[in-house]
Scaffold this motif. Structure first.
Motif, PDB file in Angstrom:
ATOM      1  N   GLY A  22       0.857  -1.241   0.068  1.00 45.48           N
ATOM      2  CA  GLY A  22      -0.126   0.027  -0.031  1.00 45.48           C
ATOM      3  C   GLY A  22       0.779   1.321  -0.051  1.00 45.48           C
ATOM      4  N   PHE A  23       0.312   2.376  -0.154  1.00 46.80           N
ATOM      5  CA  PHE A  23       0.826   3.631  -0.198  1.00 46.80           C
ATOM      6  C   PHE A  23      -0.114   4.709   0.544  1.00 46.80           C
ATOM      7  CE2 PHE A  23       2.347   1.740  -4.229  1.00 46.80           C
ATOM      8  CZ  PHE A  23       3.587   1.768  -4.036  1.00 46.80           C
ATOM      9  N   GLY A  24       0.706   5.587   1.113  1.00 49.05           N
ATOM     10  CA  GLY A  24      -0.056   6.851   1.679  1.00 49.05           C
ATOM     11  C   GLY A  24       0.703   7.847   2.224  1.00 49.05           C
ATOM     12  N   ASN A  25       0.335   8.891   2.785  1.00 46.47           N
ATOM     13  CA  ASN A  25       0.880  10.113   2.934  1.00 46.47           C
ATOM     14  C   ASN A  25       0.998  10.552   4.571  1.00 46.47           C
ATOM     15  OD1 ASN A  25       1.069  10.929   0.214  1.00 46.47           O
ATOM     16  ND2 ASN A  25      -1.015  10.893   0.323  1.00 46.47           N
ATOM     17  N   VAL A  26       2.018  11.177   4.760  1.00 46.90           N
ATOM     18  CA  VAL A  26       2.160  11.947   6.092  1.00 46.90           C
ATOM     19  C   VAL A  26       2.310  13.371   5.806  1.00 46.90           C
ATOM     20  CG1 VAL A  26       3.251  12.230   8.196  1.00 46.90           C
ATOM     21  CG2 VAL A  26       3.202  10.085   7.496  1.00 46.90           C
TER      22      VAL A  26
ATOM     23  N   ALA B 197       3.987  19.792   4.337  1.00 43.83           N
ATOM     24  CA  ALA B 197       4.925  19.093   3.646  1.00 43.83           C
ATOM     25  C   ALA B 197       4.464  17.708   3.283  1.00 43.83           C
ATOM     26  CB  ALA B 197       6.082  19.073   4.745  1.00 43.83           C
ATOM     27  N   ASN B 198       4.457  17.187   2.382  1.00 43.40           N
ATOM     28  CA  ASN B 198       4.072  15.675   1.885  1.00 43.40           C
ATOM     29  C   ASN B 198       5.156  14.866   2.169  1.00 43.40           C
ATOM     30  OD1 ASN B 198       3.425  13.924  -0.604  1.00 43.40           O
ATOM     31  ND2 ASN B 198       1.850  13.730   0.975  1.00 43.40           N
ATOM     32  N   ILE B 199       5.013  13.828   2.781  1.00 44.49           N
ATOM     33  CA  ILE B 199       6.023  12.648   2.860  1.00 44.49           C
ATOM     34  C   ILE B 199       5.333  11.382   2.561  1.00 44.49           C
ATOM     35  CG2 ILE B 199       7.618  11.039   4.303  1.00 44.49           C
ATOM     36  CD1 ILE B 199       7.390  13.565   6.109  1.00 44.49           C
ATOM     37  N   ARG B 200       5.543  10.712   1.343  1.00 53.22           N
ATOM     38  CA  ARG B 200       4.667   9.457   0.983  1.00 53.22           C
ATOM     39  C   ARG B 200       5.551   8.311   1.122  1.00 53.22           C
ATOM     40  NH1 ARG B 200       3.918   6.600  -4.294  1.00 53.22           N
ATOM     41  NH2 ARG B 200       5.910   7.656  -5.025  1.00 53.22           N
ATOM     42  N   PHE B 201       4.845   7.400   1.801  1.00 53.53           N
ATOM     43  CA  PHE B 201       5.343   6.210   2.175  1.00 53.53           C
ATOM     44  C   PHE B 201       4.778   4.903   1.622  1.00 53.53           C
ATOM     45  CE2 PHE B 201       1.731   6.942   5.052  1.00 53.53           C
ATOM     46  CZ  PHE B 201       1.160   6.000   4.931  1.00 53.53           C
ATOM     47  N   ARG B 202       5.540   3.634   1.479  1.00 52.48           N
ATOM     48  CA  ARG B 202       5.067   2.777   0.930  1.00 52.48           C
ATOM     49  C   ARG B 202       4.990   1.902   2.366  1.00 52.48           C
ATOM     50  NH1 ARG B 202       6.291  -0.984  -3.919  1.00 52.48           N
ATOM     51  NH2 ARG B 202       7.140   1.154  -4.768  1.00 52.48           N
ATOM     52  N   TYR B 203       3.858   0.832   2.092  1.00 51.60           N
ATOM     53  CA  TYR B 203       3.394  -0.135   3.338  1.00 51.60           C
ATOM     54  C   TYR B 203       3.278  -1.505   2.780  1.00 51.60           C
ATOM     55  CZ  TYR B 203       0.264  -1.499   7.066  1.00 51.60           C
ATOM     56  OH  TYR B 203      -0.287  -2.289   8.052  1.00 51.60           O
ATOM     57  N   GLN B 204       3.988  -2.456   3.659  1.00 48.31           N
ATOM     58  CA  GLN B 204       3.720  -3.841   3.310  1.00 48.31           C
ATOM     59  C   GLN B 204       3.076  -4.608   4.535  1.00 48.31           C
ATOM     60  OE1 GLN B 204       7.192  -5.976   2.358  1.00 48.31           O
ATOM     61  NE2 GLN B 204       6.008  -7.724   1.853  1.00 48.31           N
ATOM     62  N   SER B 205       2.142  -5.018   4.331  1.00 49.25           N
ATOM     63  CA  SER B 205       1.177  -5.830   5.382  1.00 49.25           C
ATOM     64  C   SER B 205       2.112  -7.235   5.441  1.00 49.25           C
ATOM     65  CB  SER B 205       0.006  -6.075   5.303  1.00 49.25           C
ATOM     66  OG  SER B 205      -0.689  -6.756   6.223  1.00 49.25           O
ATOM     67  N   ILE B 206       2.259  -7.745   6.756  1.00 45.27           N
ATOM     68  CA  ILE B 206       2.922  -9.176   6.894  1.00 45.27           C
ATOM     69  C   ILE B 206       1.496  -9.890   7.386  1.00 45.27           C
ATOM     70  CG2 ILE B 206       4.488 -10.426   8.278  1.00 45.27           C
ATOM     71  CD1 ILE B 206       5.712  -8.164   6.279  1.00 45.27           C
ATOM     72  N   GLN B 207       1.196 -10.905   6.648  1.00 46.16           N
ATOM     73  CA  GLN B 207       0.121 -11.758   6.719  1.00 46.16           C
ATOM     74  C   GLN B 207       0.410 -12.942   7.386  1.00 46.16           C
ATOM     75  OE1 GLN B 207      -3.112 -10.775   6.309  1.00 46.16           O
ATOM     76  NE2 GLN B 207      -2.189  -8.707   5.702  1.00 46.16           N
ATOM     77  N   ASP B 208      -0.289 -13.359   8.539  1.00 50.74           N
ATOM     78  CA  ASP B 208      -0.145 -14.626   9.420  1.00 50.74           C
ATOM     79  C   ASP B 208      -1.227 -15.143   9.631  1.00 50.74           C
ATOM     80  OD1 ASP B 208      -1.407 -13.063  11.137  1.00 50.74           O
ATOM     81  OD2 ASP B 208       0.420 -13.221  12.765  1.00 50.74           O
ATOM     82  N   ASN B 209      -2.300 -15.002   8.896  1.00 47.38           N
ATOM     83  CA  ASN B 209      -3.785 -15.490   9.145  1.00 47.38           C
ATOM     84  C   ASN B 209      -4.074 -16.332   7.937  1.00 47.38           C
ATOM     85  OD1 ASN B 209      -3.998 -13.444   7.256  1.00 47.38           O
ATOM     86  ND2 ASN B 209      -5.681 -12.621   8.061  1.00 47.38           N
ATOM     87  N   PHE B 210      -3.413 -17.054   7.036  1.00 46.30           N
ATOM     88  CA  PHE B 210      -3.527 -17.699   6.115  1.00 46.30           C
ATOM     89  C   PHE B 210      -4.160 -19.262   6.584  1.00 46.30           C
ATOM     90  CE2 PHE B 210      -0.546 -15.039   4.148  1.00 46.30           C
ATOM     91  CZ  PHE B 210      -1.636 -14.355   3.359  1.00 46.30           C
TER      92      PHE B 210
END
Length: 141
Positions: free
Chosen positions: A58-62, A125-138
């Motif tokens: 995912g992506f988001g902003n601060v 001031a916009n800081i764009r970030f990348r997010y990776q979810s770590i799944q453990d519920n499979f």
């Protein structure tokens, strides 16, 4: 699976801390939308997207807000970004969200802070970030 609300909660949790709140002078670290006037410092964390795949990205902003500075240019009053205040906020936040590895997610800064103008004329001031979810519920592994 995580969604955009989880992204905001996770990243906001990294920066909604006393060291950052002390820089806001009574302002808030808010999810999704700034609720205070443009005359108040504040931080907004929002999510742009997150994939619906096993390896969720995912992506988001601060967005760091600071009141504009009034200046007179050619006899006309203009509002300019408070570069010092925005820089201080961005530099305090960036290390808190860059290269974070937790048990349930990873986050890192995708684009360094840039100053943008909001629809109400204020600056942030916009800081764009990348997010990776770590799944453990499979259930099927």
């Amino acid at each position: 699976m995580k969604d955009g609300f989880d992204v905001v909660t996770d990243v906001r949790g990294l920066i909604n801390i006393p060291a950052i709140k002390s820089l806001l002078g009574g302002g808030k670290v808010e999810p999704s939308v700034k609720s205070t006037a443009s005359t108040v410092k504040g931080i907004v964390v929002n999510s742009i997207s997150i994939s619906n795949t096993a390896d969720q990205i995912g992506f988001g902003n601060v967005n760091c807000y600071a009141p504009a500075i009034s200046s007179t240019v050619n006899g006309k009053t203009v509002l300019l970004p408070d570069q010092q205040a925005l820089s201080t906020l961005a530099k305090a936040i960036t290390p808190l969200i860059d290269g974070v590895y937790s048990a349930s997610f990873r986050v890192w800064v995708e684009d360094m802070a840039v100053i943008l103008q909001d629809t109400d004329g204020s600056y942030f001031a916009n800081i764009r970030f990348r997010y990776q979810s770590i799944q453990d519920n499979f259930k099927n592994i």
